[in-house]
Design a protein around this motif. Sequence first.
Motif, short mmCIF file in Angstrom:
data_model
loop_
_atom_site.label_atom_id
_atom_site.label_comp_id
_atom_site.label_asym_id
_atom_site.label_seq_id
_atom_site.Cartn_x
_atom_site.Cartn_y
_atom_site.Cartn_z
N ALA A 286 8.47 -0.47 -11.59
CA ALA A 286 8.18 0.15 -10.30
C ALA A 286 6.69 0.16 -10.01
O ALA A 286 6.25 -0.18 -8.91
CB ALA A 286 8.74 1.57 -10.26
N VAL A 287 5.90 0.54 -11.02
CA VAL A 287 4.44 0.57 -10.84
C VAL A 287 3.90 -0.83 -10.59
O VAL A 287 3.12 -1.07 -9.66
CB VAL A 287 3.77 1.20 -12.08
CG1 VAL A 287 2.25 1.03 -12.00
CG2 VAL A 287 4.12 2.68 -12.17
N ALA A 288 4.32 -1.79 -11.42
CA ALA A 288 3.83 -3.16 -11.28
C ALA A 288 4.28 -3.79 -9.97
O ALA A 288 3.49 -4.43 -9.26
CB ALA A 288 4.31 -4.01 -12.46
N GLY A 289 5.55 -3.58 -9.61
CA GLY A 289 6.08 -4.17 -8.39
C GLY A 289 5.45 -3.60 -7.14
O GLY A 289 5.09 -4.34 -6.22
N LEU A 290 5.29 -2.28 -7.10
CA LEU A 290 4.65 -1.66 -5.93
C LEU A 290 3.18 -2.04 -5.84
O LEU A 290 2.65 -2.25 -4.75
CB LEU A 290 4.82 -0.15 -5.99
CG LEU A 290 6.20 0.38 -5.61
CD1 LEU A 290 6.30 1.88 -5.89
CD2 LEU A 290 6.52 0.10 -4.14
N ALA A 291 2.52 -2.12 -7.00
CA ALA A 291 1.11 -2.54 -6.99
C ALA A 291 0.98 -3.95 -6.42
O ALA A 291 0.08 -4.24 -5.63
CB ALA A 291 0.54 -2.47 -8.40
N ALA A 292 1.88 -4.84 -6.83
CA ALA A 292 1.86 -6.21 -6.32
C ALA A 292 2.13 -6.23 -4.82
O ALA A 292 1.48 -6.97 -4.06
CB ALA A 292 2.89 -7.07 -7.05
N ALA A 293 3.09 -5.42 -4.37
CA ALA A 293 3.44 -5.38 -2.95
C ALA A 293 2.27 -4.86 -2.12
O ALA A 293 1.93 -5.41 -1.06
CB ALA A 293 4.68 -4.52 -2.74
N VAL A 294 1.65 -3.78 -2.57
CA VAL A 294 0.52 -3.20 -1.84
C VAL A 294 -0.66 -4.17 -1.81
O VAL A 294 -1.30 -4.36 -0.76
CB VAL A 294 0.11 -1.85 -2.47
CG1 VAL A 294 -1.19 -1.35 -1.85
CG2 VAL A 294 1.22 -0.82 -2.28
N ALA A 295 -0.95 -4.80 -2.95
CA ALA A 295 -2.06 -5.76 -2.99
C ALA A 295 -1.82 -6.92 -2.03
O ALA A 295 -2.73 -7.36 -1.33
CB ALA A 295 -2.23 -6.28 -4.42
N ALA A 296 -0.58 -7.41 -1.99
CA ALA A 296 -0.25 -8.51 -1.07
C ALA A 296 -0.40 -8.06 0.37
O ALA A 296 -0.95 -8.78 1.21
CB ALA A 296 1.17 -9.00 -1.34
N GLU A 297 0.07 -6.88 0.68
CA GLU A 297 -0.01 -6.38 2.06
C GLU A 297 -1.46 -6.22 2.51
O GLU A 297 -1.82 -6.59 3.64
CB GLU A 297 0.72 -5.03 2.15
CG GLU A 297 0.69 -4.39 3.52
CD GLU A 297 1.54 -5.11 4.55
OE1 GLU A 297 1.43 -4.79 5.75
OE2 GLU A 297 2.33 -6.01 4.16
N LEU A 298 -2.31 -5.70 1.65
CA LEU A 298 -3.71 -5.50 2.01
C LEU A 298 -4.46 -6.83 2.13
O LEU A 298 -5.52 -6.87 2.76
CB LEU A 298 -4.39 -4.61 0.97
CG LEU A 298 -3.90 -3.16 0.95
CD1 LEU A 298 -4.56 -2.37 -0.17
CD2 LEU A 298 -4.16 -2.48 2.30
N ARG A 299 -3.91 -7.90 1.55
CA ARG A 299 -4.50 -9.22 1.73
C ARG A 299 -3.92 -9.95 2.94
O ARG A 299 -4.23 -11.11 3.18
CB ARG A 299 -4.29 -10.08 0.48
CG ARG A 299 -5.15 -9.69 -0.71
CD ARG A 299 -5.19 -10.80 -1.75
NE ARG A 299 -3.88 -11.04 -2.33
CZ ARG A 299 -3.42 -10.40 -3.40
NH1 ARG A 299 -4.16 -9.45 -3.98
NH2 ARG A 299 -2.24 -10.69 -3.90
#
Length: 402
Positions: A286-299
């Motif tokens: 959950a932590v890794a997946g949400l971190a990846a999702a947020v990082a992608a969205e901010l890019r």
Amino acid sequence: MTVTAQTAAARHTPARRPIIVAASVCLISFAAFWAAQRAAGVSMIDLMVYRAEGETVRAGQDLYAMRATQANLPTTYPPFAALLFTPLTLLDVPEMRALATAGNLVLLVAFVRLSLRLVGLESATAVLLTAALAVWCEPVWTTLRYGQVNLLLAAAVLWDLTRRDGHRWAGAGIGLAAAVKLTPALFAVFLLITGLVRARGAVRRVPNPWLRQAGTAAAVFLAATVTAAAVLPHDSRRYWTGMVFQAGRVGHAEGTANQSLRGVLARLLHTGDPGPWWAVAAALVAVAGLAAAVAAELRGERAGAVVACALTALLVSPVSWSHHWVWCVPVVLFLGTRGSTAAAAVTAAVFCSYALWWVPHGAGRLELTQNAAQMALSALYPLTALAALFTLLTLWRTNRSA
């Protein structure tokens, strides 16, 4: 016909030909699919449970004491879902099944269209051809076989996430989907975290559509839940104080159909309750997946963010039946349009292979005695999801360093 009219007709006919061919292919595929489902004698068992829930609501009986069909299945969704199912009681069973099948096929086209919009494609021809193929993948086949609501909920979420920034109703689809089935709430969490990160990093006050969308999702979810509580106070109290925590009500954790991390660990450990192992694994993913999702969205990579969040939700949910994985459609399209054709082809092959059903399963809890090869086959969807997340991270890291 004048020369000018003939010239215009000749000019437009070739342009119309691809979409006519695509529409024909889609109709033939859907017709063959419908015939195959009828020949297989599909039970649409979940649809029958939905109808029983509606009947229970209309009769004023205890929703969470209800059992339906020969399989003795209970109610597992929040009370708001049962309110939505009450119109099913107005239809005869054959009419209900036909309407549900037709409706799900229409929803598949809408879901494919939204998935293509997500990855930056708006071609009507692509929509029809993709839908013609997607209807045969295992999650979609099983969704229609059981009469499930997965396509409706996924389309509602994608409707939100493909709107323009600041759209008045963006977030409403996520809120309604979460009120029917809790798993889509992770998309609201993703939006909230993204909004908070962006607000923290802003040097001045700037528009924050993520917080607004998360707020709309939360408001709609609460409105739906409060409405259900007003109409069904006893059932709402029972669900939110007890039933929501009883994951075992929906079936055995180790069942082959359960393609979540919890299901994989239950089969791996040969136990119906993987206990803290699942909690730790789910928390890390959950932590890794949400971190990846947020990082992608901010890019600015909304498609990658949505795919990462969807895969994370499916992995960490206590139960993710194989038909919940209709999200394979945007996953494959994303991989195919972001320069990883091989990954897209392999992922499509996994979800079209039905290979998870090649292992011993069913009565007698045969999954508890699987060998290594059988466990690998029955973990195909989670393993593919983890590989897809790794591929996404690799693509983003490569693009960032380029």
